[in-house]
Design an enzyme around this catalytic site. Structure first.
Site, PDB file in Angstrom:
ATOM      1  CE  LYS A  51     -21.021   9.922   2.057  1.00 52.10           C
ATOM      2  NZ  LYS A  51     -21.509  11.080   2.808  1.00 52.10           N
ATOM      3  NE  ARG A 103     -15.473  13.600   2.514  1.00 48.76           N
ATOM      4  CZ  ARG A 103     -15.953  12.584   3.248  1.00 48.76           C
ATOM      5  NH1 ARG A 103     -15.612  11.353   2.985  1.00 48.76           N
ATOM      6  NH2 ARG A 103     -16.786  12.832   4.234  1.00 48.76           N
ATOM      7  NE  ARG A 163     -18.218  15.324   9.453  1.00 46.58           N
ATOM      8  CZ  ARG A 163     -19.084  14.535  10.107  1.00 46.58           C
ATOM      9  NH1 ARG A 163     -19.500  14.869  11.322  1.00 46.58           N
ATOM     10  NH2 ARG A 163     -19.518  13.432   9.561  1.00 46.58           N
ATOM     11  NE  ARG A 197     -23.065   9.616  12.000  1.00 44.13           N
ATOM     12  CZ  ARG A 197     -22.619   9.734  10.752  1.00 44.13           C
ATOM     13  NH1 ARG A 197     -23.197   9.092   9.758  1.00 44.13           N
ATOM     14  NH2 ARG A 197     -21.594  10.513  10.470  1.00 44.13           N
ATOM     15  NE  ARG A 216     -18.032   9.842  12.423  1.00 39.99           N
ATOM     16  CZ  ARG A 216     -18.244   9.907  11.109  1.00 39.99           C
ATOM     17  NH1 ARG A 216     -18.889   8.928  10.503  1.00 39.99           N
ATOM     18  NH2 ARG A 216     -17.813  10.937  10.425  1.00 39.99           N
TER      19      ARG A 216
END
Ligand code: AMP
Length: 190
Positions: free
Chosen positions: A14, A89, A146, A128, A134
């Site tokens: 996204k 969400r 998640r 990532r 992160r």
């Protein structure tokens, strides 16, 4: 106004696509995850509240998130339209967004959902995590949480926007350019 919800599980791409599409269509990109991370980095009150949820891969409570989103939209009064990335969400958030946009005489035009298999998501997010800094990308258990939260709390929004004839699914596997092309076809036909 062209207001788009860019949708899909964590790691679907996204953010990458929103960065390209905001230039192409001159839209303001609001990523709730980015706004939270900015606040965490700057140790604001909002950041402190959000951190405990984000680190565990849980959703930040609706009230906190909705207030933050409203403020972000208000900061951009002159926008042509918005790309909402990572918001809504929950159904409460979707209702709040509809209300907010209605107050501005506009609405969500489309939800564009990037479809990617779970195991591909886990691989992408772990990859990532090596460079993103992160914490929620570095731990496979948090990543899987998640994704579970996405199916339990967020995926229902597909039906929410389908009922309004605003749902468009796009294959999220391929090169960045190919996926931009697929999304652009949807936007150009709106
Ligand atoms: P993201 O960058 O979209 O993957 O979001 C990272 C984390 O921020 C999520 O796992 C949630 O903890 C939090 N977050 C981002 N957007 C929202 C939202 N709309 N509602 C609740 N929590 C959110």
């Amino acid at each position: 106004m062209t207001n788009l919800v860019l949708f899909g599980p964590p790691g679907a791409g996204k953010g990458t696509q929103a960065d390209i599409l905001k230039e192409k269509y001159q839209l303001v990109h609001i990523s709730t995850g980015d706004v939270f991370r900015y606040n965490i980095k700057n140790e604001t009150e909002l950041g402190l509240t959000a951190k405990s949820f984000i680190d565990k891969g849980q959703l930040v409570p609706d009230e906190v998130t909705i207030n933050m989103l409203n403020a972000e939209v208000d900061k951009n009064a002159e926008a042509n339209g918005f790309i909402f990335d990572g918001f809504p969400r929950t159904e409460n958030q979707a209702d709040a967004l509809a209300e907010l946009l209605k107050g501005k005489g506009t609405e969500v035009k489309a939800m564009i959902a990037l479809e990617v298999e779970d195991e591909v998501l886990v691989k992408r997010l772990l990859e990532r995590g090596k460079t993103s800094g992160r914490k929620d990308d570095a731990d496979e258990a948090v990543i899987r949480n998640r994704i579970t939260v996405y199916y339990e709390e967020t995926a229902i929004l597909k039906e929410y926007y389908k009922k309004q004839n605003k749902y468009y699914g796009v294959d999220g596997v391929g090169s960045i350019e190919e996926i931009t092309e697929r999304i652009s076809k949807v936007i150009d036909n709106l």
